[in-house]
Design an enzyme around this catalytic site. Structure first.
Site, PDB file in Angstrom:
ATOM      1  N   GLY A 187       6.088  -0.539   3.636  1.00 17.55           N
ATOM      2  CA  GLY A 187       5.653  -1.102   5.015  1.00 17.55           C
ATOM      3  C   GLY A 187       4.515  -1.277   5.093  1.00 17.55           C
TER       4      GLY A 187
ATOM      5  N   LYS B 165      -3.091  -0.834  -5.152  1.00 17.21           N
ATOM      6  CA  LYS B 165      -2.437  -0.786  -3.688  1.00 17.21           C
ATOM      7  C   LYS B 165      -3.414  -1.343  -2.800  1.00 17.21           C
ATOM      8  CE  LYS B 165       0.209   1.756  -0.502  1.00 17.21           C
ATOM      9  NZ  LYS B 165       0.763   3.073  -0.246  1.00 17.21           N
TER      10      LYS B 165
ATOM     11  N   ASP C  17       7.953  11.600   4.309  1.00 16.51           N
ATOM     12  CA  ASP C  17       8.792  10.760   3.995  1.00 16.51           C
ATOM     13  C   ASP C  17       9.410  10.956   2.558  1.00 16.51           C
ATOM     14  OD1 ASP C  17       9.830   8.206   4.411  1.00 16.51           O
ATOM     15  OD2 ASP C  17       8.290   6.884   4.202  1.00 16.51           O
TER      16      ASP C  17
HETATM   17  N1  LIG Z   1       1.091   4.168  -9.003  1.00 18.81           N
HETATM   18  C1  LIG Z   1       2.202   3.156  -9.160  1.00 18.81           C
HETATM   19  N2  LIG Z   1       2.798   2.711 -10.180  1.00 18.81           N
HETATM   20  C2  LIG Z   1       3.687   1.792 -10.053  1.00 18.81           C
HETATM   21  N3  LIG Z   1       4.448   1.535  -9.301  1.00 18.81           N
HETATM   22  C3  LIG Z   1       3.977   1.872  -7.997  1.00 18.81           C
HETATM   23  C4  LIG Z   1       2.804   2.751  -7.830  1.00 18.81           C
HETATM   24  N4  LIG Z   1       2.472   3.029  -6.535  1.00 18.81           N
HETATM   25  C5  LIG Z   1       3.661   2.473  -5.975  1.00 18.81           C
HETATM   26  N5  LIG Z   1       4.138   1.838  -6.670  1.00 18.81           N
HETATM   27  C6  LIG Z   1       5.428   0.767  -6.249  1.00 18.81           C
HETATM   28  O1  LIG Z   1       5.158   0.274  -4.937  1.00 18.81           O
HETATM   29  C7  LIG Z   1       6.140   0.456  -4.020  1.00 18.81           C
HETATM   30  C8  LIG Z   1       5.545   0.800  -2.689  1.00 18.81           C
HETATM   31  O2  LIG Z   1       4.520   1.751  -2.566  1.00 18.81           O
HETATM   32  P1  LIG Z   1       4.163   2.648  -1.546  1.00 18.81           P
HETATM   33  O3  LIG Z   1       5.264   3.508  -1.239  1.00 18.81           O
HETATM   34  O4  LIG Z   1       2.855   3.599  -2.327  1.00 18.81           O
HETATM   35  O5  LIG Z   1       3.718   1.799  -0.360  1.00 18.81           O
HETATM   36  P2  LIG Z   1       3.978   1.836   1.199  1.00 18.81           P
HETATM   37  O6  LIG Z   1       3.620   0.393   1.718  1.00 18.81           O
HETATM   38  O7  LIG Z   1       3.254   3.133   1.758  1.00 18.81           O
HETATM   39  O8  LIG Z   1       5.568   2.263   0.997  1.00 18.81           O
HETATM   40  P3  LIG Z   1       6.501   2.767   2.091  1.00 18.81           P
HETATM   41  O9  LIG Z   1       7.002   1.601   3.209  1.00 18.81           O
HETATM   42  O10 LIG Z   1       7.832   2.955   1.349  1.00 18.81           O
HETATM   43  O11 LIG Z   1       6.151   3.974   2.959  1.00 18.81           O
HETATM   44  C9  LIG Z   1       6.741   2.036  -4.566  1.00 18.81           C
HETATM   45  O12 LIG Z   1       8.128   2.133  -3.959  1.00 18.81           O
HETATM   46  C10 LIG Z   1       6.622   1.688  -6.189  1.00 18.81           C
HETATM   47  O13 LIG Z   1       7.851   0.906  -6.383  1.00 18.81           O
END
Ligand SMILES: Nc1ncnc2c1ncn2[C@@H]1O[C@H](COP(=O)(O)OP(=O)(O)OP(=O)(O)O)[C@@H](O)[C@H]1O
Length: 599
Positions: free
Chosen positions: A47, A75, A167
């Protein structure tokens, strides 16, 4: 993402593309003193952010993890995204405290490059969601038990540092990179919804609160308390973990498939209406025990992690080295467990169980201490007999202080202590009769009590001699917390409340004599919340309930009464004998409603 893919986390729902943000991702990244990374394939998207593989351009040392790693996860979060309103993403702060601790990936560098905030972290492997999808959408009991014990040890560590994750779901558990020594190691990612359960400066547990429109998390796995907007605490991570485990093993949760605006309400209702026994059928017994334990936890209860871990002992394979997921963290907790054993045999006090899957409706009656006065009650009153009761009361110097209803019949409380000078009432086929109310407002009468019945008819009592200076009311299909919250900010407080079938009617007034007000809303009688509020000086001032939910309004009076005693009763019959007993102790009926109390 639709429901079948697990769904996005609420409060982060707006992805970058949806905001019309088309800033291309950079081809190369160098932030916060990091080496240069080439941005390669996308790993995932949530998200808030998007995650890519970053390959070290210069001087990689082939290390898998750490600051010198050749491959890292990058990220990205756009600086205009919701999470970056006040500068760098909130998640950065949490990683500063937790990154690299047991089961949390390490963040090596972070910084802003152009339009993006970038975090350079250890590259991990597939998520449990991915694994579940590639293994026939059902995991073996042993695999899930390994996940249970290891994730409990990760949560224990995280909680011990003062945070709850907020979460917990299959998408947020990642394994290490395939083909490496870490491939069976479990990690918990996405700390964007993490909150503190313990105040850093005082070391005290954060204060309890409920704000029924504040949902954070993911609908499918959220705890019931999270749905209801209660302050997150350690029990919520554990409840989400229970749903995660059951989902991974059974492949489905009974509340999947709801759509539409009131999806969260329907899912929460289903969670409350599903007993641990029903939910855990076809699961080994430890799963049910785990769920039973966590849904019965108190807001500030310290989870007994080692005991929870030991629940799964019988499902784990005997040789840790052969287990499909590493359970090293849990083994450490287990060693501690051995030492703690003796003190922990405290199961003698069985807890009151919630969520038995059997809804029940009852009278909720509230009594306040008052100077001796005359009070009278009538119940099971049919429309045609209302007038004669009221007239007789008036003739005896009483006015209506409270009305309620059950099975299309009215309950009426009249007493000599209302302080009103004059009163009118209206029985109408509408919930609520707007024209009549407006007419009375013109004549300086204010609503002092309302009741409604399933077929939509209502009883409205309006009085003169109140302290109110302005009034407003709302009828809605769901509990109108947003409106209440808005009106609070305008100086109004809830002064009466009723339901008609599934509809809510709430009346709010200015100058109601309260300095503060809160709401307790639940699919059962919210005892714990009420007790916490009482301890903080709130007293119940209005109640209403549908077949599904009970709502209580609790207020802090501007002028504290000499005797703050308040008692509540829940009875399946109208509490006629109880009322008389209370009178003998100078406790008088103050609020009354009939509806959902236990589940
Ligand atoms: N360190 C990592 N190594 C490999 N893949 C990763 C890593 N961190 C995140 N991912 C991949 O990226 C996706 C999204 O990362 P993350 O959950 O941190 O993002 P977000 O935008 O905060 O997500 P959400 O909406 O699910 O809360 C994860 O579900 C995973 O598939």
């Amino acid at each position: 993402m639709g429901d079948e893919s697990g769904g996005l986390s609420a409060n982060k729902g707006v992805a970058q593309e949806d905001e019309g943000n088309t800033t291309p991702f950079p081809e190369r990244v160098q932030v916060g003193g990091s080496p240069m990374f080439k941005v390669e394939r996308k790993l995932g998207k949530g998200g808030f952010g998007q995650v890519f593989v970053g390959r070290r351009v210069t001087g990689g040392n082939d290390r898998l993890n750490g600051p010198g790693a050749t491959e890292v996860a990058l990220k990205f979060e756009h600086r205009n995204s919701k999470g970056c309103n006040y500068g760098p993403p909130y998640e950065w702060q949490v990683y500063n405290t937790l990154g690299g601790s047991h089961g949390i990936p390490k963040v090596h560098y972070k910084g802003r490059q152009g339009e993006y905030y970038v975090m350079v972290m250890d590259m991990l492997g597939p998520s449990l969601w991915d694994v579940w999808n590639t293994t026939g959408q059902a995991m073996s009991a042993e695999m899930v038990a390994c996940i249970a014990v290891e994730s409990l040890s990760i949560l224990e560590k995280m909680h011990s540092r003062g945070y709850v994750h907020g979460d917990v779901k299959p998408e947020n558990f990642l394994l290490g990179q395939p083909g490496t020594a870490q491939e069976k190691k479990l990690f918990l990612v996405d700390l964007g919804l993490a909150t503190k359960w313990r105040d850093t400066s005082t070391g005290q547990h954060v204060e309890y609160d409920q704000r029924p429109d504040m949902f954070r998390g993911t609908v499918r796995y959220a705890s019931v308390h999270a749905h209801l907007g209660r302050t997150a605490s350690r029990r919520d991570d554990l409840e989400s973990l229970a749903y995660t485990l059951i989902f991974l093993h059974k492949g489905r949760l009974p509340w999947q498939g709801y759509q539409g605006d009131n999806k969260s309400y329907l899912v929460c209702k289903k969670k409350m209406g599903t007993s641990p026994e029903m939910l855990c059928c076809f699961c080994p017994t430890p799963f049910r025990h785990f769920l039973e334990f966590v849904v019965n936890m108190k807001f500030d209860e310290e989870p007994n992690y080692s005991k929870l871990i030991s629940l799964f002992d019988s499902v784990l394979g005997p040789n840790p080295a052969l287990r499909p997921i590493n359970t090293e963290g849990a083994q450490k907790v287990g060693q501690k467990r051995g030492r703690l054993n003796i003190e922990e045999e405290d199961d003698s006090q069985p807890k009151k169980k919630v969520r038995l899957g059997v809804p029940a409706t009852q009278w909720i009656s509230i009594y306040n201490a008052r100077m001796p006065m005359k009070q009278r009650y009538h119940y099971n009153v049919a429309d045609g007999r209302l007038a004669q009761h009221v007239e007789r009361g008036i003739a005896d110097g009483l006015l209506i202080s409270c009305v309620a209803s059950c099975s299309n019949l009215w309950a009426l409380i009249m007493d000599a202590g209302t302080g009103f000078t004059n009163q009118v009432y209206k029985l109408s086929p509408f919930f609520l009769h707007k024209e009549w109310i407006m007419e009375q407002w013109e004549k300086n009468y204010y609503i002092t009590s309302i009741a409604g019945v399933t077929n939509g008819s209502s009883l409205v009592v309006m009085s003169k001699g109140t302290q109110y200076t302005q009034q407003s009311y709302k009828v809605s299909e769901s509990f109108p917390f947003k409106w209440i919250n808005k009106k609070w900010r305008e100086g109004f407080h809830v002064t009466s409340m009723a339901t008609a079938g599934s509809r809510w009617g709430v009346v709010m007034s200015r100058n109601a004599g309260f300095s503060d007000q809160v709401v307790e809303l639940d699919f059962l009688y919210p005892s714990e919340g009420i007790h916490r509020r009482w301890d903080n000086g709130y007293r119940i001032t209005a109640t209403a309930a549908t077949w599904d939910q009970s709502a209580l309004i609790l207020s802090k009076p501007r002028r504290r009464p000499a005797d703050e005693t308040q008692e509540t009763l829940r009875t399946s019959q109208f509490p006629s004998t109880h009322v008389k007993e209370k009178w003998s102790k100078n406790l008088y009926l103050a609020c009354l409603c009939y509806g959902r109390t236990v589940c």
